[in-house]
Design an enzyme around this catalytic site. Structure first.
Site, PDB file in Angstrom:
ATOM      1  N   THR A 303     -13.932 -27.082 -66.429  1.00 31.79           N
ATOM      2  CA  THR A 303     -13.725 -26.316 -67.556  1.00 31.79           C
ATOM      3  C   THR A 303     -15.357 -26.125 -68.302  1.00 31.79           C
ATOM      4  O   THR A 303     -16.071 -26.927 -67.982  1.00 31.79           O
ATOM      5  CB  THR A 303     -13.149 -27.353 -68.650  1.00 31.79           C
ATOM      6  OG1 THR A 303     -13.687 -28.728 -69.090  1.00 31.79           O
ATOM      7  CG2 THR A 303     -11.352 -27.802 -67.860  1.00 31.79           C
ATOM      8  N   ASP A 304     -15.092 -25.463 -68.942  1.00 26.65           N
ATOM      9  CA  ASP A 304     -15.930 -24.839 -69.949  1.00 26.65           C
ATOM     10  C   ASP A 304     -16.470 -26.437 -70.728  1.00 26.65           C
ATOM     11  O   ASP A 304     -15.294 -27.270 -70.326  1.00 26.65           O
ATOM     12  CB  ASP A 304     -16.337 -23.660 -70.688  1.00 26.65           C
ATOM     13  CG  ASP A 304     -17.643 -22.962 -71.173  1.00 26.65           C
ATOM     14  OD1 ASP A 304     -18.855 -23.955 -70.774  1.00 26.65           O
ATOM     15  OD2 ASP A 304     -17.935 -22.223 -70.918  1.00 26.65           O
ATOM     16  N   TRP A 305     -17.763 -26.437 -71.229  1.00 30.76           N
ATOM     17  CA  TRP A 305     -17.965 -27.773 -71.675  1.00 30.76           C
ATOM     18  C   TRP A 305     -17.288 -28.060 -73.346  1.00 30.76           C
ATOM     19  O   TRP A 305     -17.193 -26.785 -74.158  1.00 30.76           O
ATOM     20  CB  TRP A 305     -19.673 -27.594 -72.373  1.00 30.76           C
ATOM     21  CG  TRP A 305     -20.385 -28.155 -70.805  1.00 30.76           C
ATOM     22  CD1 TRP A 305     -21.679 -29.129 -71.238  1.00 30.76           C
ATOM     23  CD2 TRP A 305     -20.093 -28.052 -70.220  1.00 30.76           C
ATOM     24  NE1 TRP A 305     -21.999 -29.759 -70.205  1.00 30.76           N
ATOM     25  CE2 TRP A 305     -20.667 -29.237 -68.954  1.00 30.76           C
ATOM     26  CE3 TRP A 305     -18.934 -27.479 -68.659  1.00 30.76           C
ATOM     27  CZ2 TRP A 305     -21.211 -28.882 -67.783  1.00 30.76           C
ATOM     28  CZ3 TRP A 305     -19.157 -27.553 -67.690  1.00 30.76           C
ATOM     29  CH2 TRP A 305     -20.366 -28.369 -66.889  1.00 30.76           C
TER      30      TRP A 305
END
Length: 591
Positions: A303-305
Site C-alpha cells: 500500500t501507499d504510505w
C-alpha cells in the site's frame, strides 16, 4: 551437533527455503514482514537510536529487534560511503535476531532535480538525470533502459534493493502535482518506457544483481478531480468523466508483462465507477479482481504510505489517507486491506495489530502466510540471505561515477524542448553580453560577458519554474498544485524584461504551464525537465542539441484547464503547444 537450517542453504531451491523459514516463524515474526516503515540515518553512517517521536517515532533497533520489521525506506540524502556503512550496520542488527532475516532497503527516486520528501529526493551524490518527463520528451526506450541500469548499479553499491518507482501514471490532469515523476500523457509511450525501465532495474529476471521495481500508482493516479493530490482530503476523488479508465491501465498491463516485482495502489477513492468507493489500497475489486485476476499479477502489493494510523505528517492533522474507510478502526482497516489483496503496509509499524487480528479469529493465519511467502521469496531471489554486506570503498567508486554522470548530463541536454525560436535567436554564437536571472552567474560567464542591467545586454537568459499556488502546511507545501498561470505581478515583470532585451526563456515543466503571453513575446522559448545551467547554455549555444518533444500539451488558459476532463489526455481547447511539439535542433552558427 548443530545442522544448518534449510533456509540458510543457498544450494536449495528458493521455494524450499521459503517454506522452511515460514515454518520456523512465530506469528509475531510473520506480522513484522507485513510492514515497510521509514528510517533515517546519522550523517556518519550509524543507525538512528534517538528519535523525535514525530515523523520517525521508533529507533532502528526497536523496529528490527522488538517489532521485527525487515523492510525499510530510507529518507534523506547522505554520502555513498556513509550509506554503505549504515546498510551494513542495519543488516548486522537484523542478522542478530532469532532467525536472522535480512533487511530489504527501499528508496524513492534519487537521480533527478526534484526534492519532495513525500515523493523523491534530488540526486545529491548520485548521477543527475532529467526527470522522467524529460526521458519521455526524448522518447528513447534504450536511453530509459540505460538510465534504469545506472540506477540499479548505483543503488546496489549502497544496498538499496527495492526502487519505489517507476511511476507510470498518465499526466492527464494538467494541475496534478505528481506529473514530473511520470512519462507524460501518452499511454503507449509510457507503456514502452515502463517496460524498458523495469528491465533496466531488474534485468531479464529478478536475481542477486537486480533492484526490484515497485510500480505505482495502480490503477493510474492521473485522473484526480481538479488536479488535487489524494495525500489530502480535498484531493481524494478520482474520476473518469471521459470514460477512459481502461486507457489508464495500458502502462500497468505492460509493467506486469515486463515482470515487475511489486505494485503500489494509490490513495485515490474512485467515484462514479462500478468499483467500491474506497481508496485503492482497500479496494478488493481493484487489487484482487483487476490486478491479480484480470492482469494476472502475482507479485507483492504494498500500500501507499500511512493508510492505517492517520499519523500527522510534519504536524499536519489532515493526513488521513484511508479514503472511504475513515470511520474504520486501525484493525478494521488492516483487515479490509488484507481482504482486498494487499501484502504489505507502507509507512506503518504496528505488527501487533496483525497479531491481534489473527488471534481473535478475524484474519486466518493462512492469509498472513500467503503474503509472507511473497515477501520472503523476494528476499531469497535477491540474494539477501547469502550476501548481506556491501563494500563502502566500492560504493564511493560507483555512486556518481564519471560514466554515469556524463550519461546523465547528456540526457539532460537531449531532453530540452525548443518551443519557439521567433527571432531566430538560437543557436547563439560568440561571447555576447548576457543578462541572466535564475542562472548561476559563474556558469554564464563561461559563455559570455555577464552584465547586471538588461539594458546593457545583447540578450537575456531567464529561467522560470511552472507556476503553482502556495499551500498551507509543511507537508502540502511540497506538492505544487493549483493554478498554472503566472500571477499578474510576476507576469508583468517577465514581460517587461522581454520588451527590454531579446530574451531566451527557459521554463522547467514539472506540470503544464499556461504561458501564452510569454510564448508570444520571447525571442526563444525552451522547456526543460530537470537540467543544469550548463546544460541549458550548451543547448542555447549549439554545443548540444535539444531534441525533446512536449510530453503533454501546454494549455492556453486556466478556463480551458477547468473545462477539460481529467482522465482524457491533452483535452484542453486550443492549446498554445500541442502534445509532441518541439522544433528541430538548430544548426550551430559560425564563431
Amino acid at each position: 551437533m548443530s545442522t544448518t537450517p534449510a533456509y540458510q542453504n543457498p544450494e536449495l531451491p528458493v521455494a524450499e527455503r521459503v517454506e522452511d523459514l515460514l515454518a520456523r516463524m512465530t506469528l509475531e515474526e510473520k506480522a513484522g514482514q507485513l510492514f515497510q516503515d521509514m528510517l533515517t540515518m546519522n550523517p556518519d553512517g550509524s543507525p538512528v537510536e534517538e528519535t523525535d517521536g514525530a515523523l520517525l517515532p521508533s529507533s532502528t533497533s526497536e523496529l528490527i529487534e522488538r517489532k521485527q520489521l525487515t523492510h525499510f525506506n530510507l529518507l534523506g540524502q547522505y554520502g555513498p560511503r556513509e550509506m554503505a556503512l549504515w546498510h551494513n550496520a542495519v543488516q548486522e542488527m537484523a542478522e542478530g535476531t532469532r532467525l536472522g532475516i535480512p533487511v530489504t532497503l527501499s528508496t524513492d527516486p534519487r537521480h533527478s532535480f526534484t526534492d519532495n520528501i513525500g515523493a523523491s529526493f534530488n540526486s545529491g551524490a548520485f548521477s543527475a538525470w532529467p526527470e522522467p518527463l524529460g526521458l519521455a520528451a526524448i522518447g528513447d526506450p534504450e536511453l530509459v533502459h540505460r538510465f534504469a541500469d545506472t540506477v540499479r548499479r548505483e543503488y546496489l553499491a549502497v544496498g538499496f534493493r527495492l526502487a519505489l518507482h517507476p511511476q507510470i501514471d498518465l499526466a492527464t490532469e494538467p494541475r496534478w502535482s505528481r506529473q514530473s515523476g511520470t512519462f507524460g500523457s501518452d499511454a503507449r509511450l509510457t507503456a514502452e518506457l515502463a517496460a524498458a525501465y523495469i528491465s533496466g532495474l531488474q534485468g531479464d529476471e529478478l536475481g542477486p544483481e537486480s533492484v526490484a521495481a515497485m510500480v505505482k500508482h495502480f490503477p493510474g493516479g492521473g485522473p484526480q478531480k481538479d488536479g488535487e493530490d489524494p495525500h489530502f482530503p480535498h484531493g481524494k476523488e478520482q474520476i473518469y468523466p471521459g470514460g477512459l479508465r481502461e486507457h489508464h491501465l495500458e502502462p500497468f498491463r505492460a509493467a506486469v508483462a515486463a515482470g515487475c516485482s511489486q505494485m503500489m495502489p494509490y490513495y485515490g477513492q474512485p467515484v462514479g465507477t462500478d468499483w467500491e468507493e474506497v481508496g485503492f489500497g482497500f479496494n478488493k475489486g481493484v487489487i484482487t479482481g483487476l490486478l491479480r485476476g484480470e492482469l494476472g499479477f502475482d507479485g507483492i502489493v504494498c500500500t501507499d504510505w500511512g493508510l492505517l494510523n492517520d499519523l500527522p505528517i510534519f504536524g499536519e492533522p489532515h493526513a488521513a489517507r484511508a479514503w472511504g474507510c475513515e470511520h474504520l478502526t486501525v484493525a478494521e482497516r488492516a483487515a479490509k486491506s488484507l481482504a482486498a489483496g494487499a501484502d504489505q503496509f507502507g509507512g506503518e509499524q504496528c505488527p501487533e495489530v496483525i497479531v491481534d487480528l489473527v488471534r481473535s479469529g478475524l484474519v486466518p493465519e493462512s492469509r498472513i502466510d500467503d503474503s509472507v511467502r511473497r515477501l520472503l521469496r523476494e528476499k531469497f531471489v535477491l540474494g539477501l540471505f547469502d550476501r548481506r554486506r556491501v563494500d563502502p570503498d566500492l560504493a564511493e567508486e560507483t555512486v556518481g561515477a564519471a560514466e554515469f554522470t556524463a550519461a546523465g548530463a547528456a540526457a539532460q541536454r537531449r531532453s530540452f524542448t525548443v518551443l519557439t525560436n521567433t527571432e531566430s535567436l538560437l543557436p547563439l554564437s560568440g561571447r555576447p553580453r548576457l543578462y541572466v536571472e535564475n542562472v548561476d552567474v559563474a556558469v554564464a560567464a563561461e559563455y559570455g560577458e555577464v552584465v547586471t542591467e538588461p539594458e546593457r545586454a545583447d540578450l537575456a537568459v531567464l529561467r522560470l519554474r511552472t507556476p503553482y499556488e502556495d499551500r498551507p502546511g509543511a507537508f502540502e507545501a511540497f506538492f505544487h498544485s493549483g493554478s498554472l498561470e503566472f500571477p499578474e505581478p510576476e507576469l508583468k515583470e517577465i514581460l517587461g524584461l522581454l520588451e527590454t532585451v531579446p530574451t531566451l526563456v527557459c521554463i522547467n515543466l514539472e506540470r503544464a504551464a499556461v504561458l501564452p503571453e510569454i510564448a508570444a513575446r520571447a525571442a526563444a522559448l525552451v522547456a526543460e525537465y530537470g537540467a543544469s545551467d550548463a546544460a541549458l547554455l550548451d543547448v542555447a549555444f549549439g554545443r548540444a542539441a535539444g531534441e525533446g518533444r512536449l510530453p503533454f500539451e501546454l494549455p492556453r488558459s486556466m478556463a480551458a484547464v477547468r473545462a477539460s476532463r481529467p482522465d482524457v489526455p491533452n483535452d484542453t481547447e486550443d492549446p498554445v503547444f500541442a502534445h509532441g511539439h518541439g522544433l528541430a535542433a538548430q544548426e550551430p552558427r559560425g564563431a
